[in-house]
Write an enzyme that holds these catalytic residues in place. Structure first.
Site, PDB file in Angstrom:
ATOM      1  N   TYR A  31       0.836  -1.208   0.000  1.00  0.00           N
ATOM      2  CA  TYR A  31       0.000   0.000   0.000  1.00  0.00           C
ATOM      3  C   TYR A  31       0.872   1.260   0.000  1.00  0.00           C
ATOM      4  CZ  TYR A  31      -3.801   3.135   1.481  1.00  0.00           C
ATOM      5  OH  TYR A  31      -4.720   4.157   1.569  1.00  0.00           O
ATOM      6  N   ALA A  69      -8.173   7.453   8.290  1.00  0.00           N
ATOM      7  CA  ALA A  69      -9.558   7.862   8.058  1.00  0.00           C
ATOM      8  C   ALA A  69     -10.508   6.739   8.421  1.00  0.00           C
ATOM      9  CB  ALA A  69      -9.752   8.266   6.597  1.00  0.00           C
ATOM     10  N   THR A  95     -12.983   4.773   7.360  1.00  0.00           N
ATOM     11  CA  THR A  95     -13.642   4.249   6.170  1.00  0.00           C
ATOM     12  C   THR A  95     -13.774   2.729   6.309  1.00  0.00           C
ATOM     13  OG1 THR A  95     -11.585   3.876   4.957  1.00  0.00           O
ATOM     14  CG2 THR A  95     -12.585   6.070   4.784  1.00  0.00           C
TER      15      THR A  95
END
Length: 265
Positions: A157, A190, A192
């Site tokens: 990532y 975040a 999410t």
């Protein structure tokens, strides 16, 4: 008499999280939005919400890592909404194994395909129209993992998000004088749906202090709404408070490790 929408915006990963909130905000500003994602049902739900608010939306399930699928989608968008004025590369994916010692090669490739190669393919598809018009905006959601990579996001990532940040800077340096605005958004941690796949999903009280999808969407909206003469080349959207991630890093270090390699309890 029909009215042509002021702007056509294409948003990937639009079925949830940052993509959903970005699509709603841009539609409220008058853009016709093309919603891309993997799940048609989720995209249809977002499109219905946008239409109920008076907006224009086209929901298209697609595999953005497949060049032929990207071509199919762009042809459909051009036919139904017009050439893309704004591309928001928001779709993202992380590996289940974070430590490069044990990261499977197929997971590495999949993360780079979604976070980097798909951005290149979509960008390549919309560039001709934008350069012909002498105006266009490409926004890519990278991550602070691009500049401070660690086991929280994982090796694949971090590398992919750094690569896409580099690619967006390349677009900025190469095409800015032809009217292209290339913008990179770097969110910090975040709240999410991707957090649910973490080795240790954060607790509700931890998520409460994180960046929210609508915060990132507002940053994207600002960058898109500013006059074409102005580009916010890079935007960092980070939580005000920094939480202790030491436990998360330790768990992530050993996720996917062979049984004989992991520390004994």
């Amino acid at each position: 008499m029909t009215t042509t929408p002021r702007t056509t915006a294409l948003i990937t990963g639009a079925g949830s999280g940052m993509g959903l909130e970005t699509a709603r905000l841009l539609a409220r500003d008058g853009a016709a939005v093309a919603l891309l994602g993997r799940r048609q049902e989720a995209l249809d739900s977002v499109a219905d919400t946008i239409r109920s608010e008076g907006g224009t939306a086209l929901a298209l399930a697609a595999d953005i890592t497949d060049a032929d699928d990207v071509t199919r989608v762009l042809d459909r968008v051009r036919t139904e909404l017009g050439p893309v004025d704004v591309l928001v590369n928001n779709a993202g994916s992380a590996s289940t194994v974070l430590n490069p010692q044990w990261l499977p090669h197929d997971e590495w490739r999949q993360v780079l395909d979604v976070n980097l190669t798909a951005v290149f393919q979509l960008t390549q598809a919309v560039l001709p129209d934008m350069l012909d018009r002498g105006a266009g905006t490409i926004v890519t959601v990278s991550s602070l993992a691009a500049v401070n990579p660690n086991l929280l996001g994982g090796a694949a990532y971090g590398a992919a998000k750094a690569g896409v940040r580099n690619f967006m800077t390349f677009l900025h340096n190469t095409f800015r004088n032809q009217g292209l605005r290339a913008i990179t958004v770097l969110p910090g941690e975040a709240d999410t749906p991707i957090l649910d796949n973490r080795a240790r999903p954060p607790a509700p009280e931890e998520r409460a202090a994180m960046v929210r999808p609508e915060d990132v969407a507002e940053a994207i909206r600002l960058a898109v709404a500013l006059p074409q003469r102005v580009v916010l080349q890079e935007i960092v959207v980070a939580p005000t408070r920094q939480r202790d991630i030491s436990a998360d890093l330790d768990i992530s270090r050993w996720t996917g490790a062979p049984a004989d390699a992991a520390p004994q309890a």
